[in-house]
Design a protein around this motif. Structure first.
Motif, PDB file in Angstrom:
ATOM      1  N   TYR A 262      16.835  32.998 -33.155  1.00 19.70           N
ATOM      2  CA  TYR A 262      15.778  32.529 -32.261  1.00 19.70           C
ATOM      3  C   TYR A 262      16.276  31.346 -31.433  1.00 19.70           C
ATOM      4  CZ  TYR A 262      12.968  35.406 -35.318  1.00 19.70           C
ATOM      5  OH  TYR A 262      12.482  36.463 -36.027  1.00 19.70           O
ATOM      6  N   VAL A 263      15.941  31.390 -30.171  1.00 16.75           N
ATOM      7  CA  VAL A 263      16.268  30.311 -29.250  1.00 16.75           C
ATOM      8  C   VAL A 263      14.969  29.657 -28.821  1.00 16.75           C
ATOM      9  CG1 VAL A 263      17.293  29.708 -27.027  1.00 16.75           C
ATOM     10  CG2 VAL A 263      18.328  31.505 -28.414  1.00 16.75           C
ATOM     11  N   TRP A 264      14.935  28.344 -28.934  1.00 12.61           N
ATOM     12  CA  TRP A 264      13.723  27.618 -28.549  1.00 12.61           C
ATOM     13  C   TRP A 264      13.629  27.514 -27.026  1.00 12.61           C
ATOM     14  CZ3 TRP A 264       9.599  26.226 -31.333  1.00 12.61           C
ATOM     15  CH2 TRP A 264       9.725  26.207 -32.729  1.00 12.61           C
ATOM     16  N   GLU A 265      12.459  27.775 -26.506  1.00 12.45           N
ATOM     17  CA  GLU A 265      12.164  27.608 -25.090  1.00 12.45           C
ATOM     18  C   GLU A 265      10.870  26.804 -24.955  1.00 12.45           C
ATOM     19  OE1 GLU A 265      13.774  28.288 -22.438  1.00 12.45           O
ATOM     20  OE2 GLU A 265      15.407  29.554 -23.189  1.00 12.45           O
ATOM     21  N   SER A 266      10.682  26.173 -23.813  1.00 15.79           N
ATOM     22  CA  SER A 266       9.444  25.420 -23.585  1.00 15.79           C
ATOM     23  C   SER A 266       9.044  25.531 -22.122  1.00 15.79           C
ATOM     24  CB  SER A 266       9.630  23.948 -23.972  1.00 15.79           C
ATOM     25  OG  SER A 266      10.627  23.358 -23.172  1.00 15.79           O
ATOM     26  N   LYS A 267       7.732  25.486 -21.894  1.00 18.19           N
ATOM     27  CA  LYS A 267       7.214  25.579 -20.537  1.00 18.19           C
ATOM     28  C   LYS A 267       5.834  24.929 -20.491  1.00 18.19           C
ATOM     29  CE  LYS A 267       6.212  28.903 -16.821  1.00 18.19           C
ATOM     30  NZ  LYS A 267       7.098  28.244 -15.847  1.00 18.19           N
ATOM     31  N   TYR A 268       5.575  24.213 -19.401  1.00 17.46           N
ATOM     32  CA  TYR A 268       4.246  23.631 -19.201  1.00 17.46           C
ATOM     33  C   TYR A 268       3.350  24.704 -18.577  1.00 17.46           C
ATOM     34  CZ  TYR A 268       6.024  19.060 -20.404  1.00 17.46           C
ATOM     35  OH  TYR A 268       6.553  18.000 -21.086  1.00 17.46           O
ATOM     36  N   VAL A 269       2.223  24.957 -19.225  1.00 17.52           N
ATOM     37  CA  VAL A 269       1.367  26.068 -18.814  1.00 17.52           C
ATOM     38  C   VAL A 269      -0.087  25.611 -18.692  1.00 17.52           C
ATOM     39  CG1 VAL A 269       2.869  27.795 -19.887  1.00 17.52           C
ATOM     40  CG2 VAL A 269       1.004  26.779 -21.216  1.00 17.52           C
ATOM     41  N   SER A 270      -0.838  26.333 -17.884  1.00 17.15           N
ATOM     42  CA  SER A 270      -2.288  26.151 -17.823  1.00 17.15           C
ATOM     43  C   SER A 270      -2.926  27.348 -18.514  1.00 17.15           C
ATOM     44  CB  SER A 270      -2.751  26.043 -16.363  1.00 17.15           C
ATOM     45  OG  SER A 270      -2.481  27.247 -15.676  1.00 17.15           O
ATOM     46  N   LEU A 271      -4.243  27.338 -18.648  1.00 18.79           N
ATOM     47  CA  LEU A 271      -4.920  28.413 -19.379  1.00 18.79           C
ATOM     48  C   LEU A 271      -4.716  29.770 -18.716  1.00 18.79           C
ATOM     49  CD1 LEU A 271      -8.290  26.692 -20.397  1.00 18.79           C
ATOM     50  CD2 LEU A 271      -6.228  27.000 -21.763  1.00 18.79           C
ATOM     51  N   LYS A 272      -4.619  29.793 -17.378  1.00 17.70           N
ATOM     52  CA  LYS A 272      -4.476  31.082 -16.687  1.00 17.70           C
ATOM     53  C   LYS A 272      -3.107  31.727 -16.953  1.00 17.70           C
ATOM     54  CE  LYS A 272      -2.954  29.076 -12.259  1.00 17.70           C
ATOM     55  NZ  LYS A 272      -1.588  29.556 -12.367  1.00 17.70           N
ATOM     56  N   ASP A 273      -2.158  30.939 -17.468  1.00 21.40           N
ATOM     57  CA  ASP A 273      -0.839  31.475 -17.768  1.00 21.40           C
ATOM     58  C   ASP A 273      -0.790  32.153 -19.142  1.00 21.40           C
ATOM     59  OD1 ASP A 273       0.267  30.389 -15.387  1.00 21.40           O
ATOM     60  OD2 ASP A 273       0.447  28.436 -16.361  1.00 21.40           O
ATOM     61  N   LEU A 274      -1.849  32.012 -19.934  1.00 23.97           N
ATOM     62  CA  LEU A 274      -1.818  32.449 -21.333  1.00 23.97           C
ATOM     63  C   LEU A 274      -2.379  33.855 -21.508  1.00 23.97           C
ATOM     64  CD1 LEU A 274      -3.020  29.126 -23.007  1.00 23.97           C
ATOM     65  CD2 LEU A 274      -0.696  29.836 -22.426  1.00 23.97           C
ATOM     66  N   THR A 275      -1.951  34.476 -22.591  1.00 21.11           N
ATOM     67  CA  THR A 275      -2.475  35.785 -22.983  1.00 21.11           C
ATOM     68  C   THR A 275      -3.534  35.582 -24.064  1.00 21.11           C
ATOM     69  OG1 THR A 275      -0.405  36.927 -22.472  1.00 21.11           O
ATOM     70  CG2 THR A 275      -1.898  38.012 -24.025  1.00 21.11           C
ATOM     71  N   PHE A 276      -4.689  36.182 -23.872  1.00 23.24           N
ATOM     72  CA  PHE A 276      -5.780  36.124 -24.847  1.00 23.24           C
ATOM     73  C   PHE A 276      -5.876  37.505 -25.508  1.00 23.24           C
ATOM     74  CE2 PHE A 276      -6.498  32.648 -22.051  1.00 23.24           C
ATOM     75  CZ  PHE A 276      -7.185  31.677 -22.763  1.00 23.24           C
ATOM     76  N   ASP A 277      -5.331  37.627 -26.714  1.00 26.64           N
ATOM     77  CA  ASP A 277      -5.241  38.908 -27.421  1.00 26.64           C
ATOM     78  C   ASP A 277      -6.587  39.209 -28.109  1.00 26.64           C
ATOM     79  OD1 ASP A 277      -4.698  41.067 -29.085  1.00 26.64           O
ATOM     80  OD2 ASP A 277      -2.654  40.387 -29.483  1.00 26.64           O
ATOM     81  N   LYS A 278      -7.308  40.198 -27.584  1.00 26.32           N
ATOM     82  CA  LYS A 278      -8.633  40.497 -28.128  1.00 26.32           C
ATOM     83  C   LYS A 278      -8.581  41.207 -29.476  1.00 26.32           C
ATOM     84  CE  LYS A 278     -11.314  40.528 -23.858  1.00 26.32           C
ATOM     85  NZ  LYS A 278     -12.246  41.269 -22.992  1.00 26.32           N
ATOM     86  N   ASN A 279      -7.423  41.700 -29.873  1.00 20.40           N
ATOM     87  CA  ASN A 279      -7.293  42.328 -31.195  1.00 20.40           C
ATOM     88  C   ASN A 279      -7.172  41.267 -32.289  1.00 20.40           C
ATOM     89  OD1 ASN A 279      -7.374  45.023 -30.237  1.00 20.40           O
ATOM     90  ND2 ASN A 279      -5.212  44.872 -29.629  1.00 20.40           N
ATOM     91  N   SER A 280      -6.360  40.250 -32.022  1.00 25.09           N
ATOM     92  CA  SER A 280      -6.125  39.213 -33.031  1.00 25.09           C
ATOM     93  C   SER A 280      -6.873  37.918 -32.737  1.00 25.09           C
ATOM     94  CB  SER A 280      -4.631  38.896 -33.102  1.00 25.09           C
ATOM     95  OG  SER A 280      -4.177  38.358 -31.863  1.00 25.09           O
ATOM     96  N   TYR A 281      -7.399  37.820 -31.511  1.00 28.36           N
ATOM     97  CA  TYR A 281      -8.034  36.586 -31.029  1.00 28.36           C
ATOM     98  C   TYR A 281      -7.082  35.385 -31.149  1.00 28.36           C
ATOM     99  CZ  TYR A 281     -12.453  38.671 -29.884  1.00 28.36           C
ATOM    100  OH  TYR A 281     -13.413  39.419 -29.274  1.00 28.36           O
ATOM    101  N   LYS A 282      -5.790  35.695 -30.902  1.00 28.47           N
ATOM    102  CA  LYS A 282      -4.771  34.654 -30.812  1.00 28.47           C
ATOM    103  C   LYS A 282      -4.482  34.390 -29.328  1.00 28.47           C
ATOM    104  CE  LYS A 282      -4.208  34.374 -35.244  1.00 28.47           C
ATOM    105  NZ  LYS A 282      -3.029  34.866 -35.963  1.00 28.47           N
ATOM    106  N   VAL A 283      -4.087  33.165 -29.040  1.00 31.83           N
ATOM    107  CA  VAL A 283      -3.756  32.777 -27.664  1.00 31.83           C
ATOM    108  C   VAL A 283      -2.282  32.373 -27.646  1.00 31.83           C
ATOM    109  CG1 VAL A 283      -4.297  31.236 -25.732  1.00 31.83           C
ATOM    110  CG2 VAL A 283      -6.098  31.922 -27.333  1.00 31.83           C
ATOM    111  N   TYR A 284      -1.540  32.945 -26.719  1.00 33.90           N
ATOM    112  CA  TYR A 284      -0.121  32.609 -26.648  1.00 33.90           C
ATOM    113  C   TYR A 284       0.386  32.780 -25.219  1.00 33.90           C
ATOM    114  CZ  TYR A 284      -0.069  37.698 -27.294  1.00 33.90           C
ATOM    115  OH  TYR A 284      -0.317  39.043 -27.181  1.00 33.90           O
ATOM    116  N   TYR A 285       1.506  32.125 -24.950  1.00 26.55           N
ATOM    117  CA  TYR A 285       2.170  32.281 -23.647  1.00 26.55           C
ATOM    118  C   TYR A 285       3.242  33.357 -23.722  1.00 26.55           C
ATOM    119  CZ  TYR A 285       5.306  31.378 -19.744  1.00 26.55           C
ATOM    120  OH  TYR A 285       6.105  31.528 -18.646  1.00 26.55           O
ATOM    121  N   TYR A 286       4.012  33.358 -24.792  1.00 24.83           N
ATOM    122  CA  TYR A 286       5.107  34.316 -24.950  1.00 24.83           C
ATOM    123  C   TYR A 286       4.848  35.139 -26.199  1.00 24.83           C
ATOM    124  CZ  TYR A 286       9.896  36.085 -25.292  1.00 24.83           C
ATOM    125  OH  TYR A 286      11.016  36.899 -25.365  1.00 24.83           O
TER     126      TYR A 286
END
Length: 558
Positions: A262-286
């Motif tokens: 695994y390689v660590w990455e980082s990015k400054y994001v706003s809410l519109k950049d995120l994925t809202f997974d309706k199956n797990s109700y988890k929020v993530y960028y990547y």
């Protein structure tokens, strides 16, 4: 074995509400070098107890303020934390009647509402309000409101911030200190069951695994390995963009020799950049899990191919060995090149130092008469002493001397006047660094010395003043040019110095005579063409420079 402090220290850890850090009793008190910190903390605790500041150190379990005291241990006097007199019951008191669940809950709540927690929560709320006002993606946002279960009204949670983002229920929990895994899992299950997304917000998150708290790992791994951090840069971006921005740190799966790294990455994001997974109700960028499956699938396919083709595996092995040797050779070559570069740099430095030394010797030799006269002045004043510096540092030494408030004495002024006249009379060959140039600078500083504010602006206008002086004296001073005509070319028609055109033109008119200057100096008429192309549109000199030029050259009308 019982230590000398075990019989009196019942509070092992406290929480610093100013920073969110956990403080361990044995680390703070048992190190003699920390004594100044201990007594500084002791004073801050007393200020908090007296109500003159916000609470400072609190018991990690019950959240009540503590104080620092001293007492007799098994082997002498020791320092320790203790609850205030008449404080409420606490699980770590020997006579407590609280259950284990209450102990855990008390520890969680004791940590939750520290100064840093409240501040971070307020930031999240404020930035969501920005979005609501400017972008409309957030249609509802509140702090500390109860979220009841859609199945059972007796079940509820009170997250730090509750919101609605693009028709999706979204809550935020600030995670700064230790939280128990059962608390994290319980909250995530509750919100998923109530069709609500949750974002855990850290203030900091160390990507080095050994430095991560178990709580951070619990949240990170349960959230598709995406950690959201509201650090100082995220705060700045949020304020600048009028929206909530978070630093997302995540792991990118990479195939590493039939396994996954695994390689660590980082990015400054706003809410519109995120994925809202309706199956797990988890929020993530990547989507680390999905990408990991792709990598794992690729690895399995490769393994099958390698099993079927043993010879291919062997060939690939030899290729790998060859690549390792090539990399090693490349590294050796790179190391050699770096060493060679360093040697060249050091050689260049030595040559440069030698060159500067030779140039200084030449400077002294060229101005032998001046330095001989300088020694005859006897005890030199600080102003006269600047000429003993290396020739390329004299300018800097003059600037430092006057900015420190140096006031030339009568002897200084006589020295400047006499030497300027002598150097002017003997000046023949233009030189960038000449005694006449340095004496001219000192003269400028003396005239501007009554107003220190002018000295701050002086470096920007110094070349203009030297140019005007050169035109006035009809010789090249402080420039390496061979002819006087080269000086006005540096300003007139030069976009970066266009604002200084007027004093140059006025100097030509006042001190030399425009027609005479053009006739004697501008043989090719290039300067005259530049001046004519301006069509009389000569920009006025800014006031901050105009005052300086007027003080130095009182007879020059701008």
């Amino acid at each position: 074995m019982i230590s000398k402090s075990d019989n009196i220290r019942t509070i092992e850890t406290v929480l610093n509400l100013d920073t969110g850090d956990k403080i361990y009793s044995h680390i703070l008190f048992d190190n003699k070098e920390n004594e100044h910190i201990v007594f500084s903390y002791r004073e801050e605790c007393q200020e908090a107890i007296s109500g003159r500041r916000e609470p400072f150190l609190v018991c990690e379990v019950c959240g009540q303020m503590v104080q620092i005291s001293g007492g007799k241990g098994l082997n002498g006097k020791i320092k320790y934390f203790k609850h205030l007199k008449d404080s409420r019951d606490c699980p770590i008191k020997t006579d407590t009647k609280l259950s284990k669940d209450l102990i855990l809950r008390g520890k969680f709540n004791g940590q939750k509402e520290g100064k840093l927690h409240i501040e971070t929560k307020q930031y999240v709320f404020d930035f969501l309000c920005y979005n609501q006002e400017n972008k409309g993606e957030i249609t509802f946002v509140k702090q500390e409101i109860v979220n009841k279960s859609i199945r059972d009204n007796l079940e509820w949670k009170k997250p730090d911030v509750t919101s609605v983002f693009n028709h999706k229920n979204l809550v935020f929990e600030i995670q700064l200190a230790t939280t128990f895994l059962n608390v994290i899992c319980d909250r995530q299950y509750f919100y998923k069951d109530n069709q609500t997304f949750i974002i855990w917000v850290f203030k900091s998150f160390d990507i080095e695994s050994d430095k991560q708290r178990f709580t951070q790992k619990d949240v990170f791994y349960s959230n598709n390995r995406n950690a959201f951090i509201l650090n100082e840069e995220a705060i700045r971006l949020s304020q600048s963009n009028k929206d909530l921005y978070l630093l997302c740190q995540y792991q990118i799966p990479k195939e590493q020799q039939e396994g996954i790294g695994y390689v660590w990455e980082s990015k400054y994001v706003s809410l519109k950049d995120l994925t809202f997974d309706k199956n797990s109700y988890k929020v993530y960028y990547y989507d680390v899990n999905a990408e990991e499956e792709k990598v794992r699938s690729d690895i399995n396919n490769k393994k099958l191919a390698l099993e079927e083709k043993e010879k291919e595996k062997l060939r690939l092995f030899y290729e790998w060995e060859e690549e390792e040797r090539r990399i090693e050779k490349d590294e050796e070559k790179l190391k050699f090149e770096q060493e060679e570069t360093e040697r060249r740099i050091q050689k260049h430095k030595a040559e440069r130092q030698q060159g500067l030394k030779k140039e200084h010797q030449d400077f002294v030799a060229k101005n032998f008469s001046f330095f001989e006269r300088l020694e005859n002045y006897g005890d030199l004043s600080p102003l006269q002493n600047v000429f003993h510096a290396n020739f390329y540092q004299i300018n800097e030494q003059i600037d430092i001397l006057f900015k420190k408030g140096y006031q030339p004495c009568e002897e200084d002024l006589k020295f400047i006047k006499n030497e300027y006249q002598l150097e002017r009379r003997n000046y023949k060959i233009p030189d960038r660094y000449s005694i006449l140039y340095f004496l001219s600078l000192i003269t400028f500083y003396c005239k501007l010395n009554k107003n220190p504010e002018y000295l701050k602006v002086f470096p920007r206008v110094e070349r203009v003043l030297i140019a005007v002086l050169s035109i006035k004296e009809k010789i090249v001073i402080g420039y390496s040019f061979k002819t006087l005509i080269q000086i006005p070319h540096q300003f007139i028609g030069n976009p970066s110095r266009q604002e200084f055109s007027k004093p140059i033109l006025e100097a030509i008119k006042s001190y030399y005579g425009y027609d005479s200057f053009i006739q004697e100096q501008d043989k090719k008429k290039t300067l005259e063409k530049k001046i004519q192309s301006l069509n009389g549109n000569i920009p006025n000199l800014p006031d901050k420079y105009k005052k300086i030029v007027s003080i130095v050259f009182k007879d020059l009308i701008l």
